[in-house]
Motif scaffolding. Structure first.
Motif, short mmCIF file in Angstrom:
data_model
loop_
_atom_site.label_atom_id
_atom_site.label_comp_id
_atom_site.label_asym_id
_atom_site.label_seq_id
_atom_site.Cartn_x
_atom_site.Cartn_y
_atom_site.Cartn_z
N PRO A 139 -37.23 -78.65 -11.65
CA PRO A 139 -36.15 -79.39 -12.29
C PRO A 139 -34.88 -79.48 -11.44
CG PRO A 139 -37.15 -77.85 -13.83
CD PRO A 139 -37.74 -77.56 -12.48
N GLU A 140 -34.55 -78.40 -10.74
CA GLU A 140 -33.33 -78.46 -9.92
C GLU A 140 -33.48 -79.45 -8.78
OE1 GLU A 140 -30.95 -74.68 -9.37
OE2 GLU A 140 -32.88 -73.86 -10.01
N GLU A 141 -34.69 -79.49 -8.21
CA GLU A 141 -34.94 -80.47 -7.15
C GLU A 141 -34.86 -81.89 -7.74
OE1 GLU A 141 -35.17 -80.16 -4.00
OE2 GLU A 141 -35.81 -82.22 -3.54
N ALA A 142 -35.38 -82.04 -8.95
CA ALA A 142 -35.31 -83.35 -9.60
C ALA A 142 -33.85 -83.76 -9.80
CB ALA A 142 -36.05 -83.32 -10.94
N ASP A 143 -33.03 -82.80 -10.19
CA ASP A 143 -31.60 -83.09 -10.38
C ASP A 143 -30.97 -83.51 -9.05
OD1 ASP A 143 -29.08 -83.23 -11.54
OD2 ASP A 143 -28.68 -81.10 -11.21
N ARG A 144 -31.30 -82.78 -8.00
CA ARG A 144 -30.75 -83.12 -6.68
C ARG A 144 -31.17 -84.52 -6.24
NH1 ARG A 144 -31.37 -77.52 -5.70
NH2 ARG A 144 -33.53 -77.76 -5.01
N ARG A 145 -32.40 -84.89 -6.58
CA ARG A 145 -32.88 -86.24 -6.21
C ARG A 145 -32.42 -87.30 -7.20
NH1 ARG A 145 -39.30 -85.68 -4.93
NH2 ARG A 145 -39.26 -83.69 -3.82
N ASP A 146 -31.68 -86.86 -8.20
CA ASP A 146 -31.24 -87.76 -9.27
C ASP A 146 -32.42 -88.41 -10.00
OD1 ASP A 146 -29.26 -88.73 -10.91
OD2 ASP A 146 -29.01 -90.59 -9.77
N SER A 147 -33.49 -87.64 -10.13
CA SER A 147 -34.61 -88.09 -10.95
C SER A 147 -34.30 -87.65 -12.39
CB SER A 147 -35.90 -87.44 -10.45
OG SER A 147 -36.97 -87.76 -11.30
N ALA A 148 -33.54 -88.50 -13.08
CA ALA A 148 -33.00 -88.09 -14.38
C ALA A 148 -33.18 -89.19 -15.41
CB ALA A 148 -31.52 -87.77 -14.25
N PHE A 149 -33.48 -88.76 -16.65
CA PHE A 149 -33.51 -89.71 -17.75
C PHE A 149 -32.10 -89.99 -18.26
CE2 PHE A 149 -37.77 -87.69 -18.31
CZ PHE A 149 -38.52 -88.83 -18.06
N HIS A 150 -31.31 -88.91 -18.30
CA HIS A 150 -30.01 -89.06 -18.96
C HIS A 150 -29.09 -87.92 -18.54
CE1 HIS A 150 -27.21 -90.44 -21.97
NE2 HIS A 150 -27.18 -89.25 -22.57
N ARG A 151 -27.84 -88.26 -18.33
CA ARG A 151 -26.81 -87.24 -18.12
C ARG A 151 -25.83 -87.31 -19.27
NH1 ARG A 151 -27.20 -84.96 -13.07
NH2 ARG A 151 -28.66 -86.09 -11.73
N VAL A 333 -28.13 -82.50 -18.02
CA VAL A 333 -29.02 -83.53 -17.49
C VAL A 333 -30.44 -83.26 -17.99
CG1 VAL A 333 -29.38 -82.26 -15.32
CG2 VAL A 333 -29.86 -84.71 -15.41
N ALA A 334 -31.10 -84.33 -18.39
CA ALA A 334 -32.53 -84.28 -18.69
C ALA A 334 -33.23 -84.87 -17.48
CB ALA A 334 -32.86 -85.07 -19.94
N VAL A 335 -33.91 -84.02 -16.72
CA VAL A 335 -34.53 -84.52 -15.49
C VAL A 335 -35.92 -85.05 -15.76
CG1 VAL A 335 -33.18 -83.05 -13.96
CG2 VAL A 335 -35.39 -82.21 -14.84
N ARG A 336 -36.34 -85.92 -14.84
CA ARG A 336 -37.68 -86.48 -14.91
C ARG A 336 -38.52 -85.83 -13.81
NH1 ARG A 336 -39.77 -92.76 -14.93
NH2 ARG A 336 -41.95 -92.18 -14.78
N THR A 337 -39.63 -85.24 -14.22
CA THR A 337 -40.53 -84.55 -13.27
C THR A 337 -41.97 -84.97 -13.57
OG1 THR A 337 -40.90 -82.67 -14.73
CG2 THR A 337 -38.98 -82.53 -13.26
N ASN A 338 -42.89 -84.31 -12.93
CA ASN A 338 -44.31 -84.53 -13.27
C ASN A 338 -44.86 -83.37 -14.10
OD1 ASN A 338 -44.07 -85.87 -10.21
ND2 ASN A 338 -45.03 -87.12 -11.80
N ASN A 339 -43.97 -82.72 -14.82
CA ASN A 339 -44.40 -81.70 -15.77
C ASN A 339 -44.76 -82.36 -17.11
OD1 ASN A 339 -44.16 -79.40 -14.12
ND2 ASN A 339 -41.93 -79.49 -14.31
N PRO A 340 -45.36 -81.60 -18.02
CA PRO A 340 -45.71 -82.19 -19.32
C PRO A 340 -44.47 -82.76 -20.01
CG PRO A 340 -46.76 -80.05 -19.06
CD PRO A 340 -45.82 -80.20 -17.91
N PRO A 341 -44.59 -83.92 -20.61
CA PRO A 341 -43.44 -84.50 -21.30
C PRO A 341 -42.94 -83.60 -22.43
CG PRO A 341 -45.18 -86.13 -21.05
CD PRO A 341 -45.76 -84.81 -20.65
N CYS A 342 -41.62 -83.57 -22.56
CA CYS A 342 -41.02 -82.75 -23.61
C CYS A 342 -40.19 -83.63 -24.53
CB CYS A 342 -40.16 -81.64 -23.01
SG CYS A 342 -41.19 -80.36 -22.25
N GLY A 343 -40.05 -83.19 -25.76
CA GLY A 343 -39.33 -83.98 -26.74
C GLY A 343 -38.84 -83.12 -27.88
N ALA A 344 -39.19 -83.53 -29.09
CA ALA A 344 -38.63 -82.87 -30.26
C ALA A 344 -39.36 -81.58 -30.58
CB ALA A 344 -38.73 -83.80 -31.47
N MET A 345 -38.61 -80.54 -30.79
CA MET A 345 -39.12 -79.38 -31.52
C MET A 345 -37.95 -78.77 -32.29
SD MET A 345 -41.16 -75.89 -30.49
CE MET A 345 -41.44 -74.69 -31.82
N ARG A 346 -38.28 -78.31 -33.49
CA ARG A 346 -37.33 -77.65 -34.39
C ARG A 346 -36.17 -76.97 -33.63
NH1 ARG A 346 -40.15 -73.94 -39.00
NH2 ARG A 346 -38.58 -74.18 -40.60
#
Lengths: 750, 147
Positions: A139-151, A333-346
């Motif tokens: 995720p930190e590398e994704a942030d550095r590369r600006d691979s982000a869904f939203h800031r 920042v919500a970064v975009r990676t090739n990890n499993p997609p994450c979303g809603a949980m309680r």
């Protein structure tokens, strides 16, 4: 003529622990979950999934699968007739990948066959080759590369404020799974005219419908989504999983198609709680008054967007906790990676934030030489204060001080001197002995926004009909087990004075959206809609019947029954359909300021944990909680939500993590993804504070999420208290305790 | 095999589990599949008087056996365990509930007055994701008082 003195209170109205109408079918095994549905001639669906976290499909030959006896359909991305894209907040994920595959387990092809085994073999028979690509998984590398869904950011007050005492910390939250016991499943039935009826365990039928019609390329009224029995949800069913796939297969084959994920497939079939990294800095005066809060938060959204934008927003807005502070800077920042997609949980971002801010508050109290609870009370948010991050005035009950005072006064469990192994960390493995065990106590307090925020047009429809046979309540809201149906019936009973109420869960063609069963919102939203519709129905009844009071017998005037029910609705039902909106919220400005949230609820936990530090074993002895609930429409349901939500938080503190290595889930089974069992479940003492909310039926607040927000932080605080270790990561693992926690990153690194 | 007191027959394929046969061939969908590994207890049934995870039993191995599922526990009235769980609010989503009902009934058959710790230990093979177990324990404790 019937006369009497004042109407008695209706039975089983609000404030009573009624029994759920689905209770008996659920204990005798006759309740139909989505996985129990059956239809003659139905086919079984299965999914081909990519075994790489990032790859390009170089060859795909469905021929061998098509040729198999008993196989009725093999579909790939090019067979999607509408838009090959779906997503809860924006459509960015292919229904079936056609070229690039972005995460391990992503769906590539579908099969429908006569039986599940044939479907599975047909999936295996599909010939597919990939060019394996280098995945982005840090995720930190994704942030550095600006691979982000939203800031997202909140900047409030003077940015140069400071305090004499400063604490910094770095924290990590692991990827948690909602792990509802029912896996994804459903049954799609073609209507023979190009349309389809989908019976599905979901959290929001209308948003499913919208994504299905986009994928099928058909009109909205061609797809009807029906609420089938739901085996738990907790956020896992807010996104589309197999909904579009099922409808595609049903329309292609012209036959009913059923699909049910295995547990392993379920782990890749739905989004998870975002893993998070948090850097935080708190500054305070020597008396404990908070002067400055800074935070930076990275959450890993994985390969597709889902609700990542909203979750990182929520993490940012909740980053300061339920405390006053007039100088704040939070960047998320919500970064975009090739990890499993994450979303809603309680808990939706608030859980991650709370783990950080509560560790910081303990650290700050220790640095100040102050009592940890006292420091929290000194800074506790009150009604009328501004939320430290967004700056909005808290215009709802906010009894944070009372919550903490009451929690502190609750009795602590006795010091246990027993050598009964069941009461020791490690349990009956007989690995430790009482003299090796130290006890710790940890506190945490959190808040949770209720309902949808940020200017979203949040509404729920409901219809209330008074008929000669009783009252009907109609809603498209999904009952996921929390007891919404009971609450709706209770509200209708109390408003109408009529006991005989039945709740109908209508499909998407019969009533408009009730919004999602998430964000702790249905009691206030669908409950609010039912209340509004029932009030209007009552008004119509009084006018039609010429009286001033209504009950099951009819309309009364001055204590005299003037219009019996058979006359009131004998020829025509009284029917009122409403769309209830909560008070408008603002979209955040560029500094994250505004009236972004419509309501909040608060809760605190105190955990008592026994630890054998040498062996790294720990056991939660007891956890107590006080929660701000507004008003309890059904007290037993409220207790159920608090107990269950607390336990999911204990799970995140002690056991639960999806282990992802290089984009691959290493533990997609209940053998390796550990959930709390009966033996992990401590006694929970609960107190509630009923102080009416700003809106919500009878002053009720949503209660589902707050218990999950602060319980994790409290348990880890207790382990820290017992060991003196930093423990900046949750879930805590034995090696963190036995070998010392990982070296915390320095705040200035960020 | 005998299922809930009735002779039942079905043709099963080699690797199919008892759970699969009950659900898919005999339409007894009360027993639930949630983990397929014997970890969660949602598929608990009685097999010749023993509590088993039906997902771990090969259907073919149940040939000639006597099986009792959640549908067969109560008869015309609810089994006391079923009633106790409803009354205590121990049912939320309810997916784990049939497994808990069968396992708790088995425990009480063996030990009519278990302590709370014995209940927790006996039911540690059944996972509930909704309730946090508190209401389940409270429900079952009322049965011991009654006996």
């Amino acid at each position: 003529m019937t006369t009497r003195v004042r109407t008695p209170t209706v039975r089983d109205g609000v404030g009573v622990s009624t029994s759920r109408t689905d209770g008996i079918p659920k204990v005798d095994g006759t309740y139909l979950y989505s996985s129990d549905l059956y239809m003659d001639r139905m086919l079984f669906g299965a999914t081909l999934r990519c075994p790489h976290p990032k790859a390009r499909i170089t060859r795909l030959d469905i021929g061998p699968a098509v040729a198999m006896t008993g196989v009725h359909a093999v579909l790939v991305g090019d067979d999607v007739p509408g838009s090959n894209a779906f997503g809860l907040e924006s459509a960015d994920q292919p229904v079936l990948a056609t070229d690039l595959v972005e995460y391990w387990g992503q769906a590539v092809a579908l099969v429908a066959a006569d039986d599940p085994e044939t479907a599975r073999l047909a999936v295996e028979a599909i010939e597919i080759e990939y060019e394996v690509l280098e995945p982005l998984t840090d995720p930190e590398e994704a942030d550095r590369r600006d691979s982000a869904f939203h800031r997202a950011r909140c900047r409030r007050g003077p940015q140069d404020a400071s305090g004499a005492v400063v604490v910094e910390g770095y924290y990590e939250v692991g990827m948690q799974d909602q792990a509802p016991l029912g896996t994804e499943s459903g049954l799609a039935i073609p209507d023979g005219q190009g349309g389809v009826d989908l019976h599905i365990a979901t959290q929001w039928t209308h948003v499913d419908r919208d994504q299905i019609v986009a994928g099928l390329g058909v009109d909205e009224d061609m797809v009807r989504v029906h609420h089938a029995g739901v085996g738990g949800a907790f956020g896992a069913r807010e996104d589309v999983s197999l909904q579009i796939h099922l409808c595609l297969l049903a329309l292609y084959t012209g036959r009913p198609v059923k699909m049910e994920y295995s547990r392993a497939e379920s782990f890749v079939g739905h989004v998870h709680r975002h893993p998070a990294q948090l850097w935080m800095r708190h500054e305070a005066d020597p008396d404990g008054t908070l002067r400055r809060i800074e935070a930076r938060i990275i959450i890993d959204g994985g390969a597709y967007r889902s609700t990542s934008d909203s979750v990182v927003g929520n993490a940012v807005y909740h980053a300061a906790g339920p405390y006053r502070c007039d100088s704040v800077s939070v960047e998320g920042v919500a970064v975009r990676t090739n990890n499993p997609p994450c979303g809603a949980m309680r808990g939706f971002g608030a859980v991650q934030a709370c783990f950080g801010h509560e560790a910081q508050m303990d650290k700050l109290a220790d640095a100040l030489g102050m009592d940890r609870v006292e420091l929290r009370i000194r800074n506790a948010l009150r009604r009328g204060d501004r939320l430290a991050t967004s700056g909005q005035v808290i215009d709802t009950s906010a009894p944070v001080t009372e919550i903490l005072e009451r929690l502190r006064r609750m009795p602590l469990p006795d010091e246990n001197s027993s050598d009964d192994p069941r009461l020791l960390p490690g349990g009956t493995g007989l690995t430790t002995s009482r003299p090796m065990v130290k006890r710790g106590v940890g506190y945490a307090v959190g808040l949770k926004n209720l309902c949808f925020s940020g200017g979203f047009d949040d509404y729920a429809e409901a219809r209330v009909a008074i008929t000669p046979f009783g009252v009907e309540v109609h809603t498209a809201a999904v009952e996921v087990g929390q007891g919404l149906g009971m609450a709706c019936a209770q509200i209708a009973r109390t408003v109408l004075g009529i006991e005989d109420v039945v709740v109908y869960y209508d499909d998407t063609s019969k009533i408009g959206s009730a919004g999602s069963t998430s964000a702790s919102r249905q009691t206030q939203m669908t409950g609010g809609a039912v209340m509004e519709a029932a009030r209007m129905a009552r008004q119509i009844a009084l006018e039609r019947g010429g009286g001033d009071e209504l009950d099951g017998e009819g309309v009364w005037k001055d204590g005299v029954l003037v219009t019996p029910m058979k006359d009131l609705v004998g020829r025509e039902n009284i029917d009122y359909h409403t769309r209830f909106h909560h008070p408008q919220t603002d979209a955040p400005d560029r500094n994250g300021q505004g009236d972004i949230h419509v309501d909040f609820a608060f809760a605190a936990h105190r955990a008592v944990v026994d630890v054998d530090q040498e062996l790294g074993l720990f056991r939660v002895v007891q956890i107590d909680t006080v929660q701000d609930v507004g008003f309890m429409i059904n007290p037993r349901s409220v207790v159920g939500q608090i107990e269950g939500g607390t336990m999911q938080g204990i799970g995140l503190a002690t056991l639960e993590e999806i282990v992802v290595e290089d984009g691959v889930i290493k533990n997609p089974t209940f053998t390796d993804y550990l959930l709390p069992t009966f033996l992990d479940a401590p006694p929970i003492e609960i107190e509630v504070i009923e102080e009416p909310s700003s809106f919500g039926p009878f002053g009720a607040k949503g209660v589902g999420e707050p218990p999950t927000v602060s319980s994790t932080a409290a348990v880890v605080a207790a382990i820290r208290d017992a060991t003196g270790l930093e423990l900046n990561r949750t879930p805590v693992r034995p090696e963190h305790v036995a070998l010392g926690s990982r070296q915390p990153a320095v705040y200035s690194d960020c | 095999m005998t299922v809930n007191g009735e002779a039942r027959a079905c043709d099963v394929k080699g690797s199919e589990s008892l759970l699969f046969a009950l659900r898919e061939y005999l339409q007894l969908t009360g027993s639930k599949g949630a983990c397929e590994q014997g970890e969660c207890g949602s598929c608990s049934v009685m097999l010749d008087g023993e509590l088993v995870c039906s997902c771990l039993v090969m259907a073919a191995d149940a040939h000639g056996s006597e099986v009792v599922t959640v549908e067969g526990l109560g008869g015309s009235e609810l089994h006391p365990v079923q009633k106790a769980l409803v009354d205590a609010g121990a049912v939320q989503c309810g997916f784990c509930t049939p497994g808990f009902v069968v396992a708790a009934a088995a425990l009480l058959d063996e030990n009519p007055a278990p302590s709370s710790d014995e209940m927790r230990e006996a039911l540690a093979g059944n996972i509930c994701r909704c309730t946090g177990y508190g209401a389940i324990l409270r429900g079952l404790e009322t049965l011991v008082g009654d006996r």
